[in-house]
Design an enzyme around this catalytic site. Sequence first.
Site, PDB file in Angstrom:
ATOM      1  CG  ASP A  53      -2.048  -0.918   1.171  1.00  0.00           C
ATOM      2  OD1 ASP A  53      -2.089  -1.745   0.239  1.00  0.00           O
ATOM      3  OD2 ASP A  53      -2.932  -0.842   2.054  1.00  0.00           O
ATOM      4  CG  ASP A  54      -0.094   3.793   2.293  1.00  0.00           C
ATOM      5  OD1 ASP A  54      -1.247   3.609   1.872  1.00  0.00           O
ATOM      6  OD2 ASP A  54       0.164   3.848   3.508  1.00  0.00           O
TER       7      ASP A  54
ATOM      8  CG  HIS B 136      -4.588   2.688  -0.788  1.00  0.00           C
ATOM      9  ND1 HIS B 136      -5.565   2.011  -0.095  1.00  0.00           N
ATOM     10  CD2 HIS B 136      -3.635   3.011   0.151  1.00  0.00           C
ATOM     11  CE1 HIS B 136      -5.226   1.921   1.175  1.00  0.00           C
ATOM     12  NE2 HIS B 136      -4.063   2.528   1.357  1.00  0.00           N
TER      13      HIS B 136
ATOM     14  CG  HIS C 291       2.063   0.026   4.431  1.00  0.00           C
ATOM     15  ND1 HIS C 291       1.711  -0.912   5.373  1.00  0.00           N
ATOM     16  CD2 HIS C 291       0.973   0.816   4.224  1.00  0.00           C
ATOM     17  CE1 HIS C 291       0.442  -0.697   5.741  1.00  0.00           C
ATOM     18  NE2 HIS C 291      -0.028   0.334   5.051  1.00  0.00           N
TER      19      HIS C 291
ATOM     20  CG  HIS D  97      -4.252   6.897   3.035  1.00  0.00           C
ATOM     21  ND1 HIS D  97      -4.434   6.753   4.392  1.00  0.00           N
ATOM     22  CD2 HIS D  97      -3.905   5.660   2.581  1.00  0.00           C
ATOM     23  CE1 HIS D  97      -4.191   5.501   4.750  1.00  0.00           C
ATOM     24  NE2 HIS D  97      -3.867   4.819   3.665  1.00  0.00           N
TER      25      HIS D  97
ATOM     26  CE1 TYR E  68      -5.314   5.871   8.109  1.00  0.00           C
ATOM     27  CE2 TYR E  68      -7.171   6.749   6.875  1.00  0.00           C
ATOM     28  CZ  TYR E  68      -5.911   6.911   7.411  1.00  0.00           C
ATOM     29  OH  TYR E  68      -5.249   8.107   7.251  1.00  0.00           O
TER      30      TYR E  68
END
Length: 265
Positions: free
Chosen positions: A75-76, A127, A220, A131, A168
Amino acid sequence: MRVWALPLALLALAACVTASVAHRRAARPPAIVPMRAAHVDPGQLAKRLASIQPGWPRARAFDCGRVKCVALTFDDGPGDHTGRLLDLLGRRDVRATFFVIGQMVAADRGGRLTRRIVHEGHEIGNHSWSHPALTGLSDEGVRRELRHTGELVRRLTGVRMRVMRPPYGATDKHVARETRREGLAQILWNVDTLDWRDRNSEVVARRAGKARPGSIVLMHDIHATTVRAVPHVLDTLSRRGFTFVTVSELYGRPPVPGKEYTERR
C-alpha cells in the site's frame, strides 16, 4: 619525350590523382550526425503498454483451490523504496498487487514507477487520491477520491483498475455502493504485518510468514524496513511451498465490484 605523347601523359596523371582522391574519400569514415533525444509521449507509451498486455492483468494458470497460494499486497506508494522492491520481486519472478495513492502517482516523476508496476506484470489497485477514511466522506467525495486516481493511472498506463483498498480498511454499505458503481472490488486482508507501526524487518517478516493458503498479506512499500523484510518473507513462504500470486489470480477471476475480500477460503 615526343611532343605528341605529352598530352597522353598528362591525361594519365590526372586520372591517377582523381582515383586517389576518390579512394581516400571512400575510406574516410562517414560523418557522425548528432541525434536528438526522442520525446516520449506518455499517452503513446500507455497505448504501447496496453498492447503488450491486452486484457491486463492477464492471470497465469494457477488453480489456487489446489495450489498453496498467497497474495502479497503493498500500500501507499509508489514511493522512494518501490523501485528496489520491484527489483527484488523481479529477481525471484514474483508478482504482487500494489494499491497506489493518486497523490503519490502524481509525484512519481512522470509515472515511471507506476508504469513499471504494470509493465512487469504486477496488479495495480486504487487506494484513493489522498488516503482519507472513505466512510467519513459523502458519495461525491468517495467518487472523487477513486475517480481521480483511476483516471490518472489509466492515462499513464492504459490500465483500468478493477480492485481497490479502502484506506485504514474503513468501509461500510455506503462505500460498498460507490465502489460497485466505480467497478472496483474491495480488497482487505487477513494477515496484517503492522509494518507501519513496527519498523523492524525481522518482526515484519515473521508476521508475514504466518500466512496460510489463500491469505492476503498487507504490507507497505513506502517503508525501507518492509522492503528489507521481503527477501526473508519470500524465503520463508517458499520453503512452506507457497506460490505467489496477485489478488485477481488468487480468486481465478476478476473480483466482484463492491464486494469485500479478505482471503480465499
